[in-house]
Write a protein that holds these residues in place. Structure first.
Motif, PDB file in Angstrom:
ATOM      1  N   LYS A 184      81.596  41.801  33.336  1.00 23.39           N
ATOM      2  CA  LYS A 184      82.981  41.932  32.854  1.00 23.39           C
ATOM      3  C   LYS A 184      83.458  43.369  32.969  1.00 23.39           C
ATOM      4  N   ASP A 185      82.515  44.303  32.785  1.00 20.46           N
ATOM      5  CA  ASP A 185      82.870  45.724  32.911  1.00 20.46           C
ATOM      6  C   ASP A 185      83.065  46.142  34.367  1.00 20.46           C
ATOM      7  N   GLY A 186      82.866  45.216  35.284  1.00 19.14           N
ATOM      8  CA  GLY A 186      83.154  45.531  36.680  1.00 19.14           C
ATOM      9  C   GLY A 186      81.947  45.757  37.573  1.00 19.14           C
ATOM     10  N   ILE A 187      80.743  45.527  37.074  1.00 22.67           N
ATOM     11  CA  ILE A 187      79.576  45.720  37.930  1.00 22.67           C
ATOM     12  C   ILE A 187      79.259  44.419  38.672  1.00 22.67           C
ATOM     13  N   THR A 188      79.075  44.555  39.969  1.00 17.09           N
ATOM     14  CA  THR A 188      78.727  43.419  40.805  1.00 17.09           C
ATOM     15  C   THR A 188      77.216  43.205  40.751  1.00 17.09           C
ATOM     16  N   PHE A 189      76.782  41.945  40.796  1.00 18.43           N
ATOM     17  CA  PHE A 189      75.346  41.679  40.697  1.00 18.43           C
ATOM     18  C   PHE A 189      74.829  40.841  41.855  1.00 18.43           C
ATOM     19  N   LEU A 190      73.637  41.176  42.282  1.00 18.70           N
ATOM     20  CA  LEU A 190      72.885  40.298  43.158  1.00 18.70           C
ATOM     21  C   LEU A 190      71.570  40.022  42.434  1.00 18.70           C
ATOM     22  N   LEU A 191      71.324  38.751  42.140  1.00 15.44           N
ATOM     23  CA  LEU A 191      70.147  38.396  41.339  1.00 15.44           C
ATOM     24  C   LEU A 191      69.144  37.641  42.175  1.00 15.44           C
ATOM     25  N   VAL A 192      67.899  38.049  42.069  1.00 16.07           N
ATOM     26  CA  VAL A 192      66.825  37.196  42.560  1.00 16.07           C
ATOM     27  C   VAL A 192      66.249  36.525  41.331  1.00 16.07           C
ATOM     28  N   GLU A 193      66.152  35.212  41.353  1.00 19.04           N
ATOM     29  CA  GLU A 193      65.660  34.548  40.151  1.00 19.04           C
ATOM     30  C   GLU A 193      64.752  33.379  40.416  1.00 19.04           C
ATOM     31  N   HIS A 194      63.853  33.188  39.494  1.00 22.54           N
ATOM     32  CA  HIS A 194      63.009  32.019  39.496  1.00 22.54           C
ATOM     33  C   HIS A 194      63.465  31.054  38.412  1.00 22.54           C
ATOM     34  N   VAL A 195      63.868  31.633  37.275  1.00 24.94           N
ATOM     35  CA  VAL A 195      64.292  30.800  36.157  1.00 24.94           C
ATOM     36  C   VAL A 195      65.636  30.173  36.516  1.00 24.94           C
ATOM     37  N   MET A 196      65.625  28.874  36.772  1.00 29.09           N
ATOM     38  CA  MET A 196      66.792  28.197  37.318  1.00 29.09           C
ATOM     39  C   MET A 196      68.014  28.339  36.423  1.00 29.09           C
ATOM     40  N   LYS A 197      67.763  28.235  35.135  1.00 30.51           N
ATOM     41  CA  LYS A 197      68.851  28.299  34.185  1.00 30.51           C
ATOM     42  C   LYS A 197      69.673  29.587  34.370  1.00 30.51           C
ATOM     43  N   VAL A 198      68.964  30.658  34.625  1.00 22.48           N
ATOM     44  CA  VAL A 198      69.624  31.950  34.787  1.00 22.48           C
ATOM     45  C   VAL A 198      70.608  31.912  35.942  1.00 22.48           C
ATOM     46  N   VAL A 199      70.123  31.502  37.100  1.00 17.19           N
ATOM     47  CA  VAL A 199      71.006  31.508  38.271  1.00 17.19           C
ATOM     48  C   VAL A 199      72.152  30.529  38.119  1.00 17.19           C
ATOM     49  N   MET A 200      71.813  29.347  37.612  1.00  5.39           N
ATOM     50  CA  MET A 200      72.831  28.295  37.550  1.00  5.39           C
ATOM     51  C   MET A 200      73.961  28.673  36.614  1.00  5.39           C
ATOM     52  N   SER A 201      73.624  29.231  35.459  1.00  3.57           N
ATOM     53  CA  SER A 201      74.675  29.492  34.484  1.00  3.57           C
ATOM     54  C   SER A 201      75.436  30.771  34.797  1.00  3.57           C
ATOM     55  N   LEU A 202      74.824  31.633  35.562  1.00  2.00           N
ATOM     56  CA  LEU A 202      75.381  32.973  35.712  1.00  2.00           C
ATOM     57  C   LEU A 202      76.122  33.188  37.033  1.00  2.00           C
ATOM     58  N   SER A 203      75.606  32.589  38.106  1.00  2.86           N
ATOM     59  CA  SER A 203      76.076  32.978  39.441  1.00  2.86           C
ATOM     60  C   SER A 203      77.391  32.320  39.812  1.00  2.86           C
ATOM     61  N   HIS A 204      78.219  33.098  40.477  1.00  3.40           N
ATOM     62  CA  HIS A 204      79.426  32.520  41.060  1.00  3.40           C
ATOM     63  C   HIS A 204      79.075  31.779  42.337  1.00  3.40           C
ATOM     64  N   ARG A 205      78.081  32.285  43.035  1.00  5.37           N
ATOM     65  CA  ARG A 205      77.665  31.671  44.290  1.00  5.37           C
ATOM     66  C   ARG A 205      76.158  31.868  44.440  1.00  5.37           C
ATOM     67  N   ILE A 206      75.537  30.938  45.144  1.00  7.99           N
ATOM     68  CA  ILE A 206      74.086  31.014  45.287  1.00  7.99           C
ATOM     69  C   ILE A 206      73.694  30.916  46.755  1.00  7.99           C
ATOM     70  N   VAL A 207      72.740  31.760  47.128  1.00  4.76           N
ATOM     71  CA  VAL A 207      72.176  31.703  48.474  1.00  4.76           C
ATOM     72  C   VAL A 207      70.739  31.208  48.325  1.00  4.76           C
ATOM     73  N   VAL A 208      70.384  30.166  49.073  1.00  3.65           N
ATOM     74  CA  VAL A 208      69.041  29.599  48.939  1.00  3.65           C
ATOM     75  C   VAL A 208      68.210  29.935  50.170  1.00  3.65           C
ATOM     76  N   LEU A 209      67.044  30.510  49.939  1.00  5.30           N
ATOM     77  CA  LEU A 209      66.127  30.837  51.036  1.00  5.30           C
ATOM     78  C   LEU A 209      64.932  29.896  50.999  1.00  5.30           C
ATOM     79  N   ASN A 210      64.420  29.591  52.178  1.00  4.92           N
ATOM     80  CA  ASN A 210      63.143  28.895  52.266  1.00  4.92           C
ATOM     81  C   ASN A 210      62.438  29.371  53.528  1.00  4.92           C
ATOM     82  N   PHE A 211      61.196  29.782  53.412  1.00  4.87           N
ATOM     83  CA  PHE A 211      60.452  30.354  54.541  1.00  4.87           C
ATOM     84  C   PHE A 211      61.266  31.392  55.282  1.00  4.87           C
TER      85      PHE A 211
END
Lengths: 241, 334
Positions: A184-211
């Motif tokens: 909210k203070d204006g900082i942009t975030f890029l999150l790497v996460e394992h805990v699904m709840k974190v990414v799902m509730s927080l992210s505006h958009r998600i990039v999924v990697l596999n191999f």
């Protein structure tokens, strides 16, 4: 123009492809999640963006400038800060002094750096821990300390590597609130996460990697219903919303 | 900030008090005083690189030797006063230190490997110096006595040398006090504590380490000139060899590395012990002095692994300005 643009990023370790032809963008003010199973190449991607390892090919552009070949400390001074998956405190100095190291990027004088560090500790709710040696802090506070250190460098974008790992449900909640506030203070975030709840509730958009490859990108809703994602990352089960 | 001012005040007062010692002390005491200050200064120089930046050099004899040989050679061959030659030696040592640091740090050599490289280079210097006839080869160099003259750093009594070494130690401690509270000092500590984390926070770790080794080498060479002027003789083994290299860091370790006063305290404790046991015992029990000296070192290491000041620091339970543990390995993020 996006704040951060990753174009065709590729990294080989010997014959192994850790990341292949990865492209995505992070727009200003967003929270973007980068997820994938173990070994998908998330941390490698972080390390390439922040200058810790050189990409085999591809580019990273930040504020329109290419970051390729910049040292981590240059990337940081340029406005892109990161935290580590495993907390990396300076154990034998106080929490305040830990944060001062980051503050020195923009505040060359010790008094100013100390004041800035004090503000940042307060920002993450650790003001009363200022004089505690970092080695004496519990994990939750070390995670907060990592964020305070990175914030002290006054970044425009903050890369958080598994900030929720190792925390219990209540603690995760606390860290989530902190990230939301900072966003909210204006900082942009890029999150790497394992805990699904974190990414799902927080992210505006998600990039999924596999191999090492991007297999999906979109809103949490879209990604969580993408059959490829379900198959690769979540198994065949339906994702909890 | 206040704490710093108190420390500066303390340093200045101590300096002034020590200025008066020679007015009543014997030449024997003044001799010990000189050695305490010289080794306090050398260990303080080592401490900037080893204690603050966490890069443990076991080859500081290299820089000591450069300082001793350069100023003496310039004095003997060209009549240049050691007051000037001292700076020439310091610059050459600084450049040498920078170059060694560049090679090591560029390729990520640290910890025990850095220590090994520094030992090897100091040892190599012994053989190089032994084979250069212009500087006396294995026979070494002597500083010719030209009479009591301040301008060529030669004094008729030990008191003159006492003052020179006192000033050096005083300035060394003041410099460390400044470093410990400056951005530079915090950067050195961050490098010691966790290099990857430091880089991620905008610390140019390469530059910080290079500045530390350059400054440390520069100062050590100045100590080398003082050494040469006082003892008036050097050979490759006596200055470049492992003896002085190890001695310098012993004082820092015993006193407490990574602290402002540790090296000076270490010298203050060890030098008199070494001198007194030698004077008392070397006649009757040859070698007993070394045995006792060694025993003291073992005991200190056993019971005060952080050094004398490290212990005091942790008794006072942990305020600032005591980041002083060695051997913390950063958790790599490779």
């Amino acid at each position: 123009m996006s704040l951060l643009e990753v174009n065709s990023l590729t990294k080989y370790f010997g014959g192994l492809v850790a990341v292949r032809d990865l492209s995505f963008q992070v727009e200003e003010g967003m929270i973007i999640g980068l997820i994938g199973p173990n070994g998908a190449g998330k941390t490698t991607t972080f390390n390439m963006i922040s200058g810790f390892i050189l990409p085999s090919s591809g580019t990273v552009r930040f504020k329109g400038e290419t970051l390729n070949g910049m040292k981590p400390h240059e990337v940081c001074a340029f406005g892109l800060a990161r935290t580590f998956q495993i907390v990396q405190p300076f154990p034998e100095i106080t929490a305040l002094e830990n944060v001062m190291i980051g503050a020195f990027v923009h505040y060359h004088n010790t008094t100013d750096a100390r004041r800035k560090a004090g503000e940042m500790l307060k920002r993450v709710g650790m003001a009363r821990r200022a004089d505690t040696m970092a080695r004496d802090l519990p994990l939750l506070e070390l995670k907060r300390l990592e964020i305070a250190k990175a914030l002290a460098t006054e970044p425009q974008i903050l890369l958080l590597d598994e900030v929720a790992a190792g925390l219990n449900a209540v603690e995760v909640e606390e860290v989530l609130d902190l990230v939301k506030d900072l966003n909210k203070d204006g900082i942009t975030f890029l999150l790497v996460e394992h805990v699904m709840k974190v990414v799902m509730s927080l992210s505006h958009r998600i990039v999924v990697l596999n191999f090492g490859e991007k297999i999906s990108e979109g809103t949490p809703q879209k990604v969580s219903h993408d059959p490829q994602v379900l198959k690769a990352y979540l198994g065949e089960e339906v994702l909890v919303a | 900030m206040k704490a710093v001012d108190r420390q500066v005040t303390f340093t200045v007062v101590l300096f002034v008090v020590l200025l008066f010692i020679p007015t009543f002390a014997s030449q024997y005491i003044i001799n010990i005083g000189f050695m305490v200050f010289l080794y306090a200064f050398l260990a303080t120089a080592w401490n900037i690189l080893g204690g603050y930046a966490g890069q443990h050099s076991l080859g500081h004899g290299l820089f000591l030797g450069i300082g001793a040989y350069v100023s003496t050679y310039l004095f003997v061959s060209a009549g240049i006063t050691p007051w000037l030659g001292m700076w020439v030696g310091a610059v050459i040592a600084g450049v040498t230190g920078w170059f060694i640091g560049y090679l090591c740090f560029r390729y990520g050599i640290k910890g025990a490997y850095f220590a090994l490289v520094t030992i090897a280079l100091a040892e190599a210097a012994v053989y190089v110096a032994t084979n250069i006839q212009a500087i006396g080869g294995a026979g070494g160099l002597e500083v010719p006595w030209k009479g009591n003259n301040f301008w060529i750093m030669q004094f008729g009594s030990r008191t003159g040398y006492y003052y020179v070494a006192l000033v050096a130690a005083f300035l060394g401690v003041l410099l460390t006090l400044w470093i410990a509270r400056s951005r530079f000092g915090y950067y050195l500590i961050s490098v010691r504590e966790n290099e990857d984390a430091a880089e991620a926070l905008g610390v140019n770790t390469m530059k910080a380490k290079l500045m530390a080794i350059t400054l440390s080498a520069f100062m050590t060479a100045i100590g080398g000139t003082l050494y040469a002027q006082y003892f008036t003789y050097m050979n490759p083994r006596s200055v470049f060899g492992e003896g002085p290299s190890v001695q310098i860091l012993l004082f820092a370790i015993i006193g407490g590395i990574g602290t402002v006063w540790g090296p000076a305290v270490g010298a203050l404790i060890l030098v008199p012990i070494a001198e007194i046991t030698r004077a008392e015992l070397s006649g009757s029990f040859a070698g007993a002095n070394l045995l006792i000296y060694g025993l003291i070192l073992v005991l200190v290491m056993l019971f005060m692994p952080k050094g004398v000041l490290g212990i005091l620091g942790s008794l006072g339970k942990g305020k600032k300005n005591s980041p002083g543990e060695i051997g913390h390995e950063p958790v790599g993020s490779k």
